[in-house]
Every structure is written in structure tokens, then in C-alpha cells.
Design a protein around this motif. Structure first.
Motif, mmCIF file in Angstrom:
data_model
loop_
_atom_site.group_PDB
_atom_site.id
_atom_site.type_symbol
_atom_site.label_atom_id
_atom_site.label_comp_id
_atom_site.label_asym_id
_atom_site.label_seq_id
_atom_site.Cartn_x
_atom_site.Cartn_y
_atom_site.Cartn_z
ATOM 1 N N GLY A 531 9.798 -60.109 -12.209
ATOM 2 C CA GLY A 531 9.283 -61.274 -12.918
ATOM 3 C C GLY A 531 9.434 -62.507 -12.060
ATOM 4 N N PRO A 532 8.943 -63.641 -12.534
ATOM 5 C CA PRO A 532 9.029 -64.881 -11.750
ATOM 6 C C PRO A 532 10.473 -65.295 -11.505
ATOM 7 N N PRO A 533 10.717 -66.065 -10.457
ATOM 8 C CA PRO A 533 12.085 -66.536 -10.182
ATOM 9 C C PRO A 533 12.606 -67.402 -11.326
ATOM 10 N N GLY A 534 13.909 -67.237 -11.620
ATOM 11 C CA GLY A 534 14.562 -68.090 -12.606
ATOM 12 C C GLY A 534 14.329 -67.706 -14.042
ATOM 13 N N ILE A 631 20.147 -50.909 -11.197
ATOM 14 C CA ILE A 631 19.158 -51.894 -11.624
ATOM 15 C C ILE A 631 18.730 -52.693 -10.402
ATOM 16 N N GLY A 632 17.456 -52.682 -10.114
ATOM 17 C CA GLY A 632 16.914 -53.503 -9.042
ATOM 18 C C GLY A 632 16.197 -54.705 -9.632
ATOM 19 N N ALA A 633 16.149 -55.788 -8.884
ATOM 20 C CA ALA A 633 15.456 -56.999 -9.330
ATOM 21 C C ALA A 633 14.630 -57.543 -8.171
ATOM 22 N N THR A 634 13.437 -57.996 -8.483
ATOM 23 C CA THR A 634 12.554 -58.511 -7.434
ATOM 24 C C THR A 634 11.507 -59.431 -8.037
ATOM 25 N N ASN A 635 11.000 -60.320 -7.199
ATOM 26 C CA ASN A 635 9.838 -61.134 -7.571
ATOM 27 C C ASN A 635 8.550 -60.531 -7.042
ATOM 28 N N LEU A 735 8.005 -72.821 -12.064
ATOM 29 C CA LEU A 735 7.117 -71.669 -12.119
ATOM 30 C C LEU A 735 5.772 -71.980 -11.467
ATOM 31 N N ASP A 736 5.316 -71.048 -10.653
ATOM 32 C CA ASP A 736 4.021 -71.151 -9.992
ATOM 33 C C ASP A 736 2.988 -70.420 -10.843
ATOM 34 N N PRO A 737 1.991 -71.117 -11.397
ATOM 35 C CA PRO A 737 1.022 -70.452 -12.282
ATOM 36 C C PRO A 737 0.335 -69.261 -11.623
ATOM 37 N N ALA A 738 0.037 -69.362 -10.333
ATOM 38 C CA ALA A 738 -0.636 -68.257 -9.645
ATOM 39 C C ALA A 738 0.266 -67.029 -9.574
ATOM 40 N N GLN A 739 1.551 -67.248 -9.262
ATOM 41 C CA GLN A 739 2.479 -66.127 -9.189
ATOM 42 C C GLN A 739 2.685 -65.496 -10.558
ATOM 43 N N VAL A 740 2.811 -66.340 -11.587
ATOM 44 C CA VAL A 740 2.987 -65.826 -12.945
ATOM 45 C C VAL A 740 1.785 -64.985 -13.364
ATOM 46 N N ALA A 741 0.571 -65.465 -13.056
ATOM 47 C CA ALA A 741 -0.638 -64.733 -13.416
ATOM 48 C C ALA A 741 -0.695 -63.393 -12.689
#
Length: 754
Positions: A531-534, A631-635, A735-741
Motif C-alpha cells: 500500500g502507499p507509504p504511511g 509478513i512482508g511490506a512494500t510500496n 500521498l501521491d494520487p498517481a501512486q495510490v491509483a
């Protein structure tokens, strides 16, 4: 092989630089972290030069009483008028912070003998050899208090692995308490300010001492002392090891007392045994108890102490021990922490001598039992036929066994009727016998302090165990990098679907492993959070750990990578070894895309490709990951190697979306639990206006609001809407809208595939 003669050679060049200068400085209680309770004092470099001292030299100190220490340069910006020391050294001088201390260069003298006294529970389990390594390089004075924490400021010529082995062994035998135990020097020859070397005879009062190479092992005693009885370990004191004890008893009893049966059958029995198990699980106690049961003597050796000697001295000690084993009557040569003496990597000449000696003893019908908490680090040649042919594994105790161990450890303690040992056992995953002993001691100490302070009856309450659990951690988790907050999934705002998925994939396998076994299915091995950072991926892991009462090993992907060939793979293996020892465990791999990128595309010489292969081997290799969930986590889930996301590995992909208005309101409420908000702060309305704010941004907004109130007045008692408005101007959405999309589209694509 470390050259142990370095300290004594240094001492042999006894010198006084001809500097008679003394200085009077002000003591400052501000030790460097690595100096704490190690007898190190730090001075400004110019002060060192004025006294004719170099780093690692002994230094004479005079306050209300005389003592000595090891000099080291202070950090940049230190005061020339101050002497920086810890509480232990100031206590030895009879001073408080700010007291005056006279400093002078001391002549370097090697101690020939040092005798100490300490808590009975420490003296009973810490051998003289282990005690000497803990004191190695320290300057001691009669009447001083010293700790078991090794120091390496003045011992650069010794192999650091020797000190690491000493730390591991102290953790194994004493548990958590070894870092805080204090001992008292009752005798030292020569007088004040003598340096402990590998040639120093170090021992306990009323007990035995180490011996210098070539000398005879003899007890160290005071003329007025009488020998203390040697405590023996009974098998009843080792719950959870009955099967292992029975296996070892049958083997030794057959080899010692029923050789005629073997002769009639035309065969023999090999009495070479390797006992493996987590640090502090009672391996050496098991051998002592079984040996007592079959009426055999135990000749103990501590491998790290031998590894610190020169090759000739160590070989002499080995031959001396072999001679004791060959004396009339059944005997067992017990070699503790054998991985220090016969390492897998770069075994030296001493390893060859040790293997030959073990082979000779076993061919002569003698018994050799070695213990290790790191079987993967032991020279494979020791497993050859005719050497350590048998292996006995001591398991990590589960909740039921921990309950039994606690019952044994507390049977002499007056427990309050409300103490629930079942609850304590359930809250101590990863604890071994030594850790539980440390926990019980800590609870008893807190009860004693309360009795002395408040006059209450000397009874151990459940509150004492609760307080002890705050400070005592399992030995296997000593290097854990994730500090767990007291949060659960209930503290996570919104994200009901995500929490449900994580409950099923992570908490159920850790909390109800029997249900999976009953239904004949393997529990999920791992989960990938993306998911997105933060947006709360790390917070979710902390909440899961808090809910499931599990240990957590956390590592960022890049931390495991090394430019040295083989080191990254070794780090992966070590991570999962610790996870198995501390089970039930969560292994949290943050930024997993940096650790396991798609193979064949990296330009790092194949390092990450080998790390991916190591990860895959650990996740679904031959050795089972029982009660371990990864559990792994990544953007960037698209950058993770696809093989890692297949069933049996990180098979559940969980999208952690950016918070919507309702979720942001929950996050704001959680973040402001301890913040006194004024009545004019409307959190739902505020949340609705925080478009593109992540969970971290929302928490930062609350913090900045409180800081705004403090800027207005340090006497402020609440945070108002005006303060929130000021903070709103400072905190920007991340949050970056492009990354979230893109991530939302990726999640939909994964859902459609499922």
C-alpha cells in the motif's frame, strides 16, 4: 585462532612512563553505551596526553577510596575538566555525580590471581573460565564491584568472537540477569590496579579457580573459608526434558554398566553425543543430571575459554581433561558451546586436535557429550562415524512446558492466591528455562523491595510478574529491532476487511495451531502487505503482535544485504534460525522489494538473486517453520520476485488502502487518546478535510497541534481548534494520487485473479 598471550605480553612490558603528574577532575555520570559497567573512564584527549596515557592504559583513581579503570578518549566536544564514568565506577570511588576525583597514570601489572564473591544463583552457574572471560581486560581492586559485561577497549588483539561467545554463554546459563549482576573483588594479587589476563587464576570464594597454563587446577579459597557443598541438578528440576533425559540415560547406562551384553551381541556402542537446543534451555543441566543418575563423573570444559587460549595451552587443557576422563570409574567429558572450539567456518589446528581427542576417547569406550545452541555453526566433521554419532535435540518449550517450568522455579516462593502461572506461561513465548528463572527472580526482587519499602507481607503478587515481564525479554530476542507498543488490532482505525484477513492468516496459525493439525491442513506461511507509504503497514504488524502475544523479529530489506559473498544468505539463515528458536514468532520484512527483487534483473553481481533463493529455501525448505509467520511490506509489489508470492510462501497479498474520511477520524481519535483536546475540536469534520492524508500524516497533525499549544504557552493544558488550524498549515499530505491509483488498480487485478 585468537592469541591469548597478547594481554600477558602487554603486561610483561611493564612500564611507568615516568609521568608523575596527577590531575583533579570532576566526575560526570555520563558513560558511553559500550562502556557501561565495564570499568572504562573517558577523558579529553589533551588530558590523556598530559597524563602520558594512551587508549587502553590503566589509570589510578582516588575519590573517597582508591580504585582503577581503563582509560579511553572522550567524544568530540568533551570537557577537559570532567572525567566521564558510569555509576558502577563512581560507586567504587565512593563518589556521586559532580564529586572530585584524582587521576594519575598507573603501572600496568598483570594479576596472578583474583577471587570474587557474588549472588549465590550467579556463583552456582557461572564457571571460573566464564568468569575470567567476563573480567578479561578489566583492572580490578580489592573491594571493587565489577559486572559480567565484557569490555574490549584494551584487547584489540583478541578475536572478537571470543567475547561474543562469552556473551552467548552467559545468556545461556544466567539468562537476562547476567547483564545486571554485580560481583565483589575479595582478593587480588598484586594489589590495587591489576589487569586480568588469560594467565590470571580467577575463581569464586568457596569455589574453584581457573589455572594458568601448565599449573594444576586447585580451589581458590580464603584461609577462613570452608568449602561449600556443590549443588546438584535433579531431573525433576528439568520439566520438559524427560524424553531427552531418558534417551541419554539409556545410552550412557548401556555403555557404562552393560558392556557384557554388547560383547555377547558382538557389537559396541559409541558414546559421542551432540545435545542441541536454544540458548538457556538446560542442555548442560540435562547432562549433569543424567550423569548423576548413572553414577558418572562429569569433566566440564567451556569451549569459548579454550578458544581464547594459545593452541599449545588449549591442547594441554584438552589432554588434561582427557586424562581425568580416563581415570577409573565412569566419566563424561562435557564440552559446552562446542561451536566456539570446532567452528564450521575456517576450523583451525585446535579443531583438528579436538576431533582427534574425541575420536580417541570414544574408541576407548569413554563418553563425550558436546552442547551447542548453534548446530549449523558446528564443524560437520564432528558428525563423522566414531565421533558425535548421536544427536539429542532440546526443544523450545511450549506454553504447557513453560507452565511446568514456572511451577518448579516458584515452588519455594510465597505466591499470592491470585498469581496465575498459566497466564504468565501464555505471555512468555520464546522464553527458555534461563529466561523464566530470570523472570521469577525479577518478580521476587520486586516483591522484596515492596516489602522493605511498604512493610507488606513478603508475598509475590501477580503485579510483580506483570512488572517483571516489562523488563525481562527472551534471550533469543536480544537483537530484535522492533520495539513493540502496547497496541492491538482494536487500536487500528477502520480497515475491518484488512484486519479480518490478517486475523485469519497470521493470528489463527499462531494462536490455534492444533486446529490446523486437527483438520489436516498447513497454515498460511506468509502475508505480503502492500500500500502507499504511511498508511499503517508497520503499525498493523505491531498491533498483530500485541494481539497474538507473539515475538517479533523485524528487519528492513536492505539491512540483510552485504557486499561480501555469502554474508547476505547467512544473515537470512540466522534470521530464520532465531525465529524458530523464539516461536511463536512474526518475521517482519519491511521494504521486502529491496531484499527480494525479481531475479535476473539486478546489477549487484547476483547478491539479491542468492538472497531470494535463501528466502525461498527457508520458507518452504526441508526444515519446518512451525509457529513462524512471515509478513512482508512494500510500496512496490510489482518489484517483488514472483516466486516469493506463490502458495506456501507469501501467499496472501493484502492491500492496505489509504484511509478514507471515516478511517481518518478513527486514526485521529486513536492518535489523540493521550492529548487533551478542547471541546471546539471536531475530529469528524477535521478528518473530512484531510484528503490525501495518510495515517502517518494524521498522527503527525495531532503531534504538531500539541506542539503549537506548547509554543503558545508551556503551561497550556489543552489543544484547541486554533492550534489544530496552525498545525494544518504546517503538515502537508504525503500521498501521491498517481501512486495510490496504481496500487488500487494492482489490488483489483490481484482480486480478479483470485
Amino acid at each position: 585462532m585468537a592469541n591469548s598471550s597478547a594481554p600477558s605480553q602487554q603486561a610483561a612490558g611493564i612500564y611507568a612512563r615516568g609521568v608523575a603528574a596527577t590531575l583533579t577532575l570532576t566526575a560526570s555520570l555520563r558513560p558511553a553505551a559500550l562502556d557501561a559497567r565495564r570499568g572504562v573512564v573517558r577523558l579529553h584527549p589533551e588530558v590523556l596526553a598530559a597524563l602520558g596515557l594512551r587508549a587502553g592504559d590503566p589509570i589510578a583513581l582516588t575519590g573517597r577510596r582508591e580504585s582503577a579503570g581503563i582509560a579511553a578518549p572522550a567524544e568530540a566536544g568533551a570537557s577537559r575538566a570532567l572525567l566521564y564514568a558510569d555509576d558502577l565506577l563512581l560507586g567504587n570511588l565512593g563518589l556521586r555525580d559532580g564529586g572530585q576525583v584524582t587521576v594519575a597514570a598507573a603501572r600496568l601489572r598483570a594479576a596472578t590471581s583474583v577471587t570474587l564473591t557474588g549472588p549465590a544463583q550467579i556463583a552456582a552457574v557461572v564457571s571460573p573460565e566464564m568468569l575470567r572471560l567476563a573480567l578479561l581486560g578489566k583492572v580490578v581492586t580489592v573491594g571493587d564491584n565489577v559486572s559480567l559485561l565484557p569490555q574490549d577497549v584494551s584487547l584489540t588483539s583478541l578475536d572478537p568472537g571470543v567475547f561474543e561467545a562469552a556473551r552467548r554463554s552467559l545468556s545461556n546459563t544466567v539468562g537476562y540477569a547476567w547483564t545486571s549482576a554485580l560481583l565483589t573483588v575479595v582478593a587480588a594479587d598484586p594489589g590495587p590496579g591489576a589487569l586480568v589476563t588469560m594467565d590470571t587464576a580467577v575463581g569464586w570464594r568457596h569455589g574453584h579457580a581457573t589455572h594458568a597454563p601448565g599449573s594444576v587446577l586447585a580451589p581458590a579459597h580464603h584461609p577462613s573459608d570452608s568449602p561449600a557443598p556443590v549443588a546438584t541438578v535433579q531431573l525433576d528440576d528439568l520439566p520438559g526434558l524427560r524424553a531427552q533425559a531418558e534417551q541419554l540415560t539409556e545410552l550412557l547406562d548401556l555403555g557404562f554398566h552393560h558392556r557384557e551384553v554388547l560383547a555377547k551381541l558382538g557389537t559396541t556402542v559409541s558414546l559421542g553425543v551432540l545435545v542441541t537446543g536454544p540458548a538457556g534451555s538446560g542442555k548442560s543441566d540435562l547432562v549433569h543430571a543424567v550423569a548423576a543418575g548413572v553414577e558418572a563423573r562429569v569433566v566440564p570444559l567451556w569451549a569459548p575459554e579454550l578458544a581464547a587460549l594459545t593452541n599449545n595451552d588449549a591442547a594441554g587443557r584438552l589432554r588434561e581433561a582427557a586424562g581425568q576422563v580416563r581415570a577409573p570409574g565412569p566419566a563424561v567429558l562435557l564440552v559446552a558451546d562446542v561451536d566456539a572450539l570446532a567452528p564450521r567456518e575456517q576450523p583451525g589446528p585446535l579443531s583438528t586436535v579436538f576431533r582427534q581427542l574425541v575420536g580417541e576417547l570414544i574408541r576407548d569406550g569413554e563418553a563425550v557429550v558436546c552442547t551447542t545452541s548453534r548446530p549449523e555453526s558446528v564443524d560437520p566433521a564432528l558428525h563423522s562415524p566414531g565421533l558425535l554419532a548421536h544427536e539429542i535435540a532440546v526443544p523450545l518449550p511450549d506454553a504447557a512446558l513453560r507452565r511446568e517450568q514456572l511451577a518448579v522455579l516458584t515452588r519455594g516462593m510465597p505466591l499470592d492466591e491470585h498469581v496465575r502461572l498459566d497466564d504468565v506461561a501464555g505471555r512468555t513465548p520464546g522464553f527458555v528455562a534461563a529466561d523464566l528463572a530470570a523472570l521469577s527472580r525479577e518478580a521476587g526482587v520486586r516483591a522484596a523491595l515492596r516489602h522493605r519499602r511498604e512493610g507488606e507481607p513478603p508475598v509475590v503478587l501477580m503485579a510483580d510478574f506483570d512488572a517483571a515481564l516489562e523488563v525481562v525479554r527472551p534471550t533469543s530476542m536480544a537483537e530484535s529491532s522492533l520495539e513493540l507498543a502496547k497496541v492491538t488490532l482494536d487500536d487500528v482505525g477502520d480497515m475491518a476487511e484488512v484486519k479480518q484477513t490478517l486475523t485469519e492468516s497470521v493470528l489463527w496459525p499462531l494462536s490455534y495451531p492444533d486446529a490446523f493439525s486437527r483438520l489436516g491442513v498447513e497454515p498460511p506461511r506468509g502475508v505480503l502487505l502492500y500500500g502507499p507509504p504511511g498508511c499503517g503497514k508497520t503499525f498493523l504488524v505491531k498491533a498483530i503482535a500485541g494481539t497474538g502475544k507473539a515475538n517479533v523479529l523485524s528487519v528492513k530489506g536492505a539491512e540483510l544485504l552485504s557486499k561480501w559473498v555469502g554474508e547476505s544468505e547467512r544473515a537470512v539463515r540466522e534470521l530464520f534460525r532465531r525465529a524458530r528458536e523464539a516461536a511463536p514468532t512474526l518475521v517482519f520484512l519491511d521494504e521486502v522489494d529491496a531484499l527480494a527483487p525479481t531475479r535476473g534483473q539486478a546489477t549487484d553481481g547476483g547478491t539479491t538473486d542468492r538472497v531470494v533463493a535463501a528466502l525461498l529455501t527457508e520458507l518452504d525448505g526441508v526444515e519446518s517453520l512451525r509457529n513462524v509467520v512471515v509478513i512482508g511490506a512494500t510500496n512496490r509489489p510489482d518489484l517483488v520476485d514472483p516466486a516469493l508470492l506463490r502458495p506456501g510462501r507469501l501467499e496472501r497479498l493484502v492491500f492496505v488502502p489509504p484511509p478514507d474520511a471515516d478511517a481518518r477520524a478513527e486514526i485521529l481519535r486513536t492518535a489523540s487518546k493521550s492529548v487533551p483536546l478542547a471541546a471546539d475540536v471536531d475530529l469528524p469534520s477535521l478528518a473530512a478535510s484531510l484528503d490525501r492524508f495518510s495515517a502517518a500524516d494524521c498522527a503527525a497533525l495531532i503531534r504538531e497541534s500539541a506542539l503549537a499549544a506548547m509554543r503558545e504557552s508551556l503551561e497550556a493544558t489543552e489543544v484547541t481548534a486554533a492550534h489544530v488550524a496552525l498545525a494544518r498549515e504546517r503538515v502537508r499530505p504525503s500521498l501521491d494520487p498517481a501512486q495510490v491509483a496504481w496500487l488500487a488498480a494492482y489490488a483489483e487485478q490481484q482480486q480478479s485473479r483470485g
